[in-house]
Design an enzyme around this catalytic site. Structure first.
Site, PDB file in Angstrom:
ATOM      1  N   ARG A  52      -3.871   1.644  -5.698  1.00 19.73           N
ATOM      2  CA  ARG A  52      -3.607   2.351  -4.207  1.00 19.73           C
ATOM      3  C   ARG A  52      -5.333   2.670  -3.711  1.00 19.73           C
ATOM      4  NH1 ARG A  52      -5.824   6.127  -5.073  1.00 19.73           N
ATOM      5  NH2 ARG A  52      -5.977   6.927  -2.912  1.00 19.73           N
ATOM      6  N   GLY A  53      -5.079   2.833  -2.515  1.00 25.12           N
ATOM      7  CA  GLY A  53      -6.267   3.084  -1.837  1.00 25.12           C
ATOM      8  C   GLY A  53      -6.784   1.839  -1.285  1.00 25.12           C
ATOM      9  N   ALA A  54      -7.294   1.784   0.102  1.00 23.38           N
ATOM     10  CA  ALA A  54      -7.411   0.695   0.862  1.00 23.38           C
ATOM     11  C   ALA A  54      -8.139  -0.454   0.034  1.00 23.38           C
ATOM     12  CB  ALA A  54      -7.956   1.069   2.384  1.00 23.38           C
ATOM     13  N   GLN A 202      -1.988  12.559  -4.280  1.00 18.03           N
ATOM     14  CA  GLN A 202      -3.147  11.984  -4.841  1.00 18.03           C
ATOM     15  C   GLN A 202      -4.432  12.664  -5.000  1.00 18.03           C
ATOM     16  OE1 GLN A 202      -1.011  11.066  -2.151  1.00 18.03           O
ATOM     17  NE2 GLN A 202      -0.968   8.962  -2.107  1.00 18.03           N
ATOM     18  N   ASP A 243      -7.680   4.020   5.977  1.00 21.71           N
ATOM     19  CA  ASP A 243      -6.999   2.853   5.970  1.00 21.71           C
ATOM     20  C   ASP A 243      -7.189   1.927   6.837  1.00 21.71           C
ATOM     21  OD1 ASP A 243      -5.293   5.105   4.388  1.00 21.71           O
ATOM     22  OD2 ASP A 243      -4.878   3.214   3.374  1.00 21.71           O
ATOM     23  N   ASN A 253      -5.319   7.559   8.067  1.00 24.51           N
ATOM     24  CA  ASN A 253      -5.407   7.740   6.747  1.00 24.51           C
ATOM     25  C   ASN A 253      -4.511   8.482   6.229  1.00 24.51           C
ATOM     26  OD1 ASN A 253      -7.397   7.929   4.478  1.00 24.51           O
ATOM     27  ND2 ASN A 253      -7.483  10.120   4.711  1.00 24.51           N
ATOM     28  N   LYS A 254      -4.415   8.891   4.787  1.00 25.21           N
ATOM     29  CA  LYS A 254      -3.195   9.638   4.487  1.00 25.21           C
ATOM     30  C   LYS A 254      -2.602  10.641   5.281  1.00 25.21           C
ATOM     31  CE  LYS A 254      -1.517   8.563   1.405  1.00 25.21           C
ATOM     32  NZ  LYS A 254      -0.480   7.989   1.542  1.00 25.21           N
TER      33      LYS A 254
HETATM   34  O1  MRU Z   1      -1.251   5.623   0.005  1.00 22.62           O
HETATM   35  P1  MRU Z   1      -2.297   5.239  -0.598  1.00 22.62           P
HETATM   36  O2  MRU Z   1      -2.800   6.447  -1.760  1.00 22.62           O
HETATM   37  O3  MRU Z   1      -2.907   4.025  -1.050  1.00 22.62           O
HETATM   38  O4  MRU Z   1      -3.506   6.108   0.410  1.00 22.62           O
HETATM   39  C1  MRU Z   1      -4.762   6.118   0.383  1.00 22.62           C
HETATM   40  C2  MRU Z   1      -5.432   6.794   1.376  1.00 22.62           C
HETATM   41  O5  MRU Z   1      -5.092   7.091   2.395  1.00 22.62           O
HETATM   42  C3  MRU Z   1      -7.172   6.689   1.197  1.00 22.62           C
HETATM   43  O6  MRU Z   1      -7.701   7.941   1.628  1.00 22.62           O
HETATM   44  C4  MRU Z   1      -7.546   5.496   1.690  1.00 22.62           C
HETATM   45  O7  MRU Z   1      -6.920   4.489   1.520  1.00 22.62           O
HETATM   46  C5  MRU Z   1      -9.022   5.302   1.633  1.00 22.62           C
HETATM   47  S1  MRU Z   1      -9.416   4.713   0.032  1.00 22.62           S
HETATM   48  C6  MRU Z   1     -11.173   4.583  -0.088  1.00 22.62           C
END
Ligand code: MRU
Length: 355
Positions: A52-54, A202, A243, A253-254
């Site tokens: 996970r994470g963009a 997270q 994201d 973002n999250k």
């Molecule tokens: O649902 P997730 O855990 O994939 O969400 C991740 C986020 O919102 C992060 O802040 C974003 O992807 C940036 S990661 C460098």
């Protein structure tokens, strides 16, 4: 337990045709390495947030579609392209919000579309090169984000972060946490407050784990404690990932990030969004145009609890992301430098200057 900072978040084992991941749903209790072969396993790992994470999703998808292409048996270019496109679209639909997923898959697709004269064997070799490049570039972009981010931090300062935009969300260093990891390499010290980040935790599970592994002074707070921590004067800057950033600077973002931005404005604390240019989507005019993923109710009502914590049958709303209005953002820190308001101009200039 191995130090998570020394393990690659996402890797390709080409000899065995496997995508190799740290299973992030098992952290911090267990560092388990997954070896995935099938497209179903890879898509499920993305959907279930094992990876996970963009940026990490983008890299995993690039490796995933390469493995899919490697399996294709045809020698006919049109048939190869058709099957490739089918698998790309299927993988892309795993998660809609982070633009890096579509971006990385599009880069892979262009390799096929732009080389109709090549044999299928040659295309597979080019695809391998491209997915390896996507990962290497991600590491370099994160390092540069770290460099630029460090210019707004002082040794010893307090930073609040939300979700995990760290090494676990990228190939290395992270985005929001890159300045902190890079600073650590240079002997700097920071106090980091990490929101636990309901509902999937997270912040509590992942950011706290990787920051502690890097020797950072780390404090976990519940999401609703951010205001108190800011009021106490403990926070000098907020650093979050993204994201998708729209052309006007609205940053998705999250879930919970926009609330943190509103609090930061109230307390006069600078609020920075950190992300590679692969997360900036100039084709999306504003935050209202960003698709927001909604996830299942059980993540809110029972996941991570020993027993269910809300009455059976209650309605649940579980958006995975929110959009922070560009007016609340002090700067958007990218590998090419820090974009400042007005973002419509500064973001476009970043692309024009560096392409
Ligand atoms: O649902 P997730 O855990 O994939 O969400 C991740 C986020 O919102 C992060 O802040 C974003 O992807 C940036 S990661 C460098």
């Amino acid at each position: 337990m191995p130090n998570v900072m020394s393990i690659e978040t996402v890797a390709l084992d080409d000899a065995n045709s496997e995508l190799v991941l740290i299973d992030q749903t098992q952290l911090p209790g267990r560092v388990e390495i997954l070896r995935l072969r099938t497209q179903e396993e890879i898509r499920e790992a993305i959907y279930l947030l094992k990876v996970r994470g963009a940026p990490a999703i983008g890299v995993a998808a690039a490796f995933g579609i390469y493995l899919a292409a490697k399996e294709l048996q045809t020698d006919d270019y049109s048939e190869f392209l058709r099957l490739f496109d089918e698998r790309r679209a299927w993988l892309e639909a795993a998660r809609p919000t982070a633009v890096n997923l579509a971006w990385a898959l599009r880069r892979m697709q262009l390799v096929v579309e732009e080389n109709p004269q090549k044999s299928v064997g040659e295309l597979k070799t080019l695809l391998l090169k491209e997915c390896a490049a996507i990962k290497n570039e991600d590491t370099e972009m994160c390092r540069m984000i770290g460099e630029h981010g460090l210019t707004v931090l002082k040794d010893g300062c307090g930073i609040l972060t939300h979700c995990n935009a760290g090494q676990l969300a990228t190939s290395k260093y992270g985005t929001a946490l890159a300045p902190i990891h890079l600073g650590r390499e240079r002997g700097m010290h920071f106090r980091v407050y990490t929101d636990e980040t309901r509902p999937l935790l997270q912040g509590a599970r992942l950011s706290a784990f990787e920051l502690m592994a890097d020797g950072v002074d780390t404090t976990v707070i519940c999401d609703n404690m951010a205001s108190q921590v800011m009021k106490n004067g403990w926070i000098d800057a907020v650093f979050v990932g993204c994201d998708r950033v729209a052309a006007n600077g609205d940053a998705c973002n999250k879930i919970g990030t926009s609330g943190v931005a509103i609090l930061a404005k109230h307390y006069g604390i600078p609020f920075y969004v950190l992300g590679p240019t692969s997360t900036i989507d100039l084709d999306t005019p504003t935050g209202n145009d960003i698709p927001i993923e909604e996830r299942p109710a059980h993540e809110v009502t029972e996941m991570w609890y020993e027993k269910r914590m809300a009455p059976e049958g209650v309605k649940v709303y579980n958006p995975a992301f929110d959009v922070t209005d560009h007016e609340l953002i002090t700067g958007i820190i990218t590998e090419h430098g820090i974009a400042k308001p007005p973002y419509t101009e500064s973001l476009r200039a970043l692309f024009t200057k560096n392409n």
